[in-house]
Write an enzyme that holds these catalytic residues in place. Structure first.
Site, PDB file in Angstrom:
ATOM      1  CG  HIS A 307      37.649  37.808  48.043  1.00 58.35           C
ATOM      2  ND1 HIS A 307      37.250  36.563  47.621  1.00 58.35           N
ATOM      3  CD2 HIS A 307      36.548  38.408  48.548  1.00 58.35           C
ATOM      4  CE1 HIS A 307      35.955  36.415  47.875  1.00 58.35           C
ATOM      5  NE2 HIS A 307      35.502  37.511  48.441  1.00 58.35           N
ATOM      6  CB  ALA A 308      35.598  41.918  44.890  1.00 60.44           C
ATOM      7  CG  HIS A 337      28.346  41.990  45.871  1.00 62.63           C
ATOM      8  ND1 HIS A 337      27.370  41.210  46.444  1.00 62.63           N
ATOM      9  CD2 HIS A 337      29.299  42.134  46.820  1.00 62.63           C
ATOM     10  CE1 HIS A 337      27.718  40.899  47.673  1.00 62.63           C
ATOM     11  NE2 HIS A 337      28.889  41.438  47.931  1.00 62.63           N
ATOM     12  CD  GLU A 338      32.594  43.928  46.449  1.00 60.78           C
ATOM     13  OE1 GLU A 338      32.427  44.515  47.538  1.00 60.78           O
ATOM     14  OE2 GLU A 338      32.683  42.688  46.366  1.00 60.78           O
ATOM     15  CG  HIS A 341      29.118  45.963  50.247  1.00 61.50           C
ATOM     16  ND1 HIS A 341      28.300  45.385  51.169  1.00 61.50           N
ATOM     17  CD2 HIS A 341      29.735  44.924  49.615  1.00 61.50           C
ATOM     18  CE1 HIS A 341      28.405  44.053  51.106  1.00 61.50           C
ATOM     19  NE2 HIS A 341      29.276  43.754  50.168  1.00 61.50           N
ATOM     20  CD  GLU A 365      27.971  40.785  51.855  1.00 60.86           C
ATOM     21  OE1 GLU A 365      28.236  40.919  50.643  1.00 60.86           O
ATOM     22  OE2 GLU A 365      28.731  41.181  52.760  1.00 60.86           O
ATOM     23  CG  HIS A 465      34.158  34.641  52.711  1.00 63.46           C
ATOM     24  ND1 HIS A 465      34.486  34.284  51.419  1.00 63.46           N
ATOM     25  CD2 HIS A 465      33.463  35.798  52.611  1.00 63.46           C
ATOM     26  CE1 HIS A 465      33.986  35.178  50.571  1.00 63.46           C
ATOM     27  NE2 HIS A 465      33.368  36.107  51.261  1.00 63.46           N
ATOM     28  CE1 TYR A 475      29.051  37.899  50.689  1.00 63.19           C
ATOM     29  CE2 TYR A 475      30.023  36.328  52.211  1.00 63.19           C
ATOM     30  CZ  TYR A 475      30.075  37.534  51.543  1.00 63.19           C
ATOM     31  OH  TYR A 475      31.138  38.380  51.726  1.00 63.19           O
TER      32      TYR A 475
HETATM   33  N1  ASP Z   1      32.247  40.046  46.644  1.00 57.42           N
HETATM   34  C1  ASP Z   1      32.848  39.438  47.772  1.00 57.42           C
HETATM   35  C2  ASP Z   1      32.076  38.374  48.396  1.00 57.42           C
HETATM   36  O1  ASP Z   1      30.879  38.661  48.484  1.00 57.42           O
HETATM   37  C3  ASP Z   1      33.224  40.370  48.866  1.00 57.42           C
HETATM   38  C4  ASP Z   1      32.087  41.123  49.452  1.00 57.42           C
HETATM   39  O2  ASP Z   1      31.281  40.542  50.193  1.00 57.42           O
HETATM   40  O3  ASP Z   1      31.953  42.309  49.195  1.00 57.42           O
HETATM   41  O4  ASP Z   1      32.723  37.615  49.097  1.00 57.42           O
HETATM   42  N1  SER Z   2      31.279  37.116  47.286  1.00 58.04           N
HETATM   43  C1  SER Z   2      31.030  35.919  48.013  1.00 58.04           C
HETATM   44  C2  SER Z   2      32.043  34.877  47.645  1.00 58.04           C
HETATM   45  O1  SER Z   2      32.947  35.123  46.908  1.00 58.04           O
HETATM   46  C3  SER Z   2      29.624  35.406  47.817  1.00 58.04           C
HETATM   47  O2  SER Z   2      29.251  35.331  46.465  1.00 58.04           O
HETATM   48  O3  SER Z   2      31.985  33.782  48.112  1.00 58.04           O
HETATM   49 ZN    ZN Z   3      29.768  41.767  49.745  1.00 58.37          ZN
END
Ligand code: ASP
Ligand code: SER
Ligand code: ZN
Length: 566
Positions: A307-308, A337-338, A341, A365, A465, A475
């Site tokens: 998971h990124a 997205h990453e 951060h 986010e 999560h 999110y």
């Molecule tokens: N891309 C993933 C997600 O949003 C992890 C992150 O928040 O960086 O869950």
């Molecule tokens: N990265 C978050 C997820 O995977 C929100 O898009 O749920």
């Molecule tokens: Zn994120």
């Protein structure tokens, strides 16, 4: 306060390193080491938080001391009771839950075992309802062993929250928004009410098209959509079923995945392209160590958390991402997205420890996603990825692609914490976890469980999560904020066309205004940070509605004569 910041900074850097090793090399040993490091950090955080909680009269303190006392008290994601045995138990549970998710696989009857990435590929590409159901059900078989662990963790965390003066962990989470925690859910409801007509219109059209593909027995036209047919394991983003639901193809249509593949992109060049976007706005390049220390592709020989995520190991320059990148449009966006951060982390690195964070968690986010909204045909043409920029006749297709990703996500972004808040408040015990989960998925998403769920099912646990204890409302907020940010940045960049065609690529003025907000970190309440960028202190969904207005009109036309809702 100075001491608290210094000690917490030191411990959290140590913990980051240990967690990095665990996430890159999941074994019994690293799990134990990580549990120990996080127990030590939690104990220190809780000790300082409880000292902070003793100051109940903050009047007369200077602004920063007062703000930092509040931050110290409320910003622990999973607090533990002060009893050291309970702290240790809490951390061990955390590590085990993460391990159960990270190592989760589904083994078929023929003995072949599939990891999440492979199951997600089936969800994305198969159009065979039985095969989709098997992949969906298979992944949801990894979480029943989490249920009792999760329940115990909730008990311990609530005890920890109570010691710090919160009625439960949910209240503690809701206290992190510079407003009365009791009023925060109302703010979410308001934004949801703004966007839900758009979601319902999308749902109605998608359900009708899926009914044509799979038949009305599988997709009843007056109820929720079964969760396995939307192209994604959690039905949280529907972009993978675009070809089934999109407006009739115009010459505008292009497929970013095939473009990336045809042009020979790999994981590294995809990340370099993301970096170049930030550079074009005036941000400094990523450090050399980023390229050496990040994980970009899935290793063949060990378990990692795929998971990124984005990391900031020393809170200075040691920035990294960890991702199992595939060459496709989705991962291209997740890379942005990453990186968002990482650039945020670097922008606020000179703030003091407690201010190294985003204005609120939704802001963190939203940054990278905001740049992704600038991945327009005009931008792709500048990169030489497409040769012809489609005219306005292509807009509906472009907007549909975005809506399947961003609008479909909104109710999911809300409901994960609606579930957790109720669980933390004791409104649902372990026996009710699963029913509550599906009740909320149906209520918000209009999505239903694709089969009768077994008595031991713990379907919330099959979403990263939940075992990973990452709050999720962030999110939802980010999916609203990124459109506000994008609209403002486009104005700053002098864009005068429709905002879905605007790209801020190469615009240094927009970059400066963005950076001015990022640099503030958490030092001021979020409305001030929002105002610094957008000129308004309010989060609201009007930018989402502006962006999608032409699609909404088209959907309403398509839906004439259909019975919408569920
Ligand atoms: N891309 C993933 C997600 O949003 C992890 C992150 O928040 O960086 O869950
Ligand atoms: N990265 C978050 C997820 O995977 C929100 O898009 O749920
Ligand atoms: Zn994120």
């Amino acid at each position: 306060m100075a001491q608290a910041e210094e000690q917490l900074a030191e411990r959290s850097q140590h913990n980051e390193r240990v967690q990095w090793v665990l996430a890159n090399f999941i074994t019994e040993d690293t799990e134990l080491l990580a549990a120990k490091a996080s127990a030590e950090l939690t104990a220190a955080q809780v000790a300082f938080a409880s000292q902070a909680a003793q100051f109940n009269d903050l009047e007369g303190l200077d602004y920063d001391t007062e703000r930092k006392l509040n931050l110290l008290r409320s910003s622990i994601v999973i607090p533990a009771p002060m009893d050291p045995e309970k702290t240790a138990e809490q951390s061990e549970i955390g590590a085990r839950l993460n391990g159960l998710y990270g190592r989760g696989t589904y083994c078929r009857e023929d003995g072949e075992c599939l990891a999440l990435g492979e199951l997600e590929d089936i969800m994305a590409t198969s159009r065979d309802a039985a095969e989709l159901l098997e992949a969906w059900d298979g992944w949801h078989s990894i979480s029943p062993p989490m249920k009792n662990l999760y329940a115990r963790q909730v008990e311990l965390a609530n005890e920890g929250a109570a010691e710090l003066g919160f009625d439960n962990l949910g209240t503690m989470w809701r206290s992190a928004y510079d407003m009365d925690p009791a009023e925060f859910p109302g703010l979410l409801d308001e934004m949801w009410e703004q966007v839900s007509p758009l979601y319902e219109a999308l749902h109605c059209h998608v359900r009708a098209r899926l009914g044509e593909v799979y038949g009305p027995d599988i997709v009843p036209q007056d109820g929720p959509i079964p969760a396995h047919l939307l192209g994604n394991m959690w039905a949280q983003g529907w972009e993978n079923i675009e070809e089934l639901v999109a407006p009739p193809k115009t010459d505008a249509a292009y497929d970013l995945t095939s473009i990336l593949v045809d042009k020979g992109y790999d994981a590294i060049s995809m990340v370099e392209t993301g970096e170049a976007f930030f550079s074009s706005l005036g941000f400094e390049e990523l450090p050399k160590t980023f390229w050496k220390r990040s994980l970009f592709t899935k290793p063949a020989d060990r378990d990692v958390v795929c998971h990124a995520s984005a990391w900031d190991i020393d809170e200075k320059d040691d920035l990294r991402i960890k991702m199992c990148i595939d060459v496709n449009a989705e991962d291209f966006k997740v890379i942005h997205h990453e990186l968002g951060h990482n650039y945020y982390q670097r922008a606020y690195k000179d703030q003091s420890f407690l201010y190294r964070g985003s204005a609120n968690d939704g802001f963190h986010e939203a940054v990278g996603d905001t740049l992704s909204l600038s991945i327009t045909p005009e931008y792709l043409a500048q990169l030489g990825l497409i040769t012809e920029v489609p005219d306005a006749s292509g807009d509906l297709g472009l907007l549909m692609t975005q809506a399947l990703e961003k609008i479909a996500f909104l109710p999911f972004g809300l409901l994960v914490d609606q579930w957790r808040w109720k669980v933390f408040a004791g409104e649902a015990g372990p026996e009710q976890y699963n029913d509550l989960w599906w009740q909320l998925r149906e209520q918000y998403q209009g999505v239903s469980a694709p089969n009768e769920r077994p008595a031991d099912a713990f379907d919330a646990g099959a979403k990263y999560h939940v075992p990973g204890n990452t709050p999720y409302t962030r999110y939802f907020l980010a999916h609203i904020l990124q459109f506000q940010f994008h609209r403002s940045l486009c104005e700053i960049a002098g864009n005068d066309g429709p905002i879905h065609r605007c790209t801020i690529y190469g615009n240094q003025e927009a970059g400066e205004r963005l950076n001015a907000m990022l640099e503030m970190g958490k030092s001021r309440p979020w409305p001030e940070a929002l105002e610094a960028l957008t000129g308004s202190p309010e989060m609201d969904a009007t930018a989402v509605l502006d962006y999608f207005a032409p699609l909404k009109a088209w959907l309403d036309e398509q839906n004439t004569g259909r019975q919408c809702g569920w």
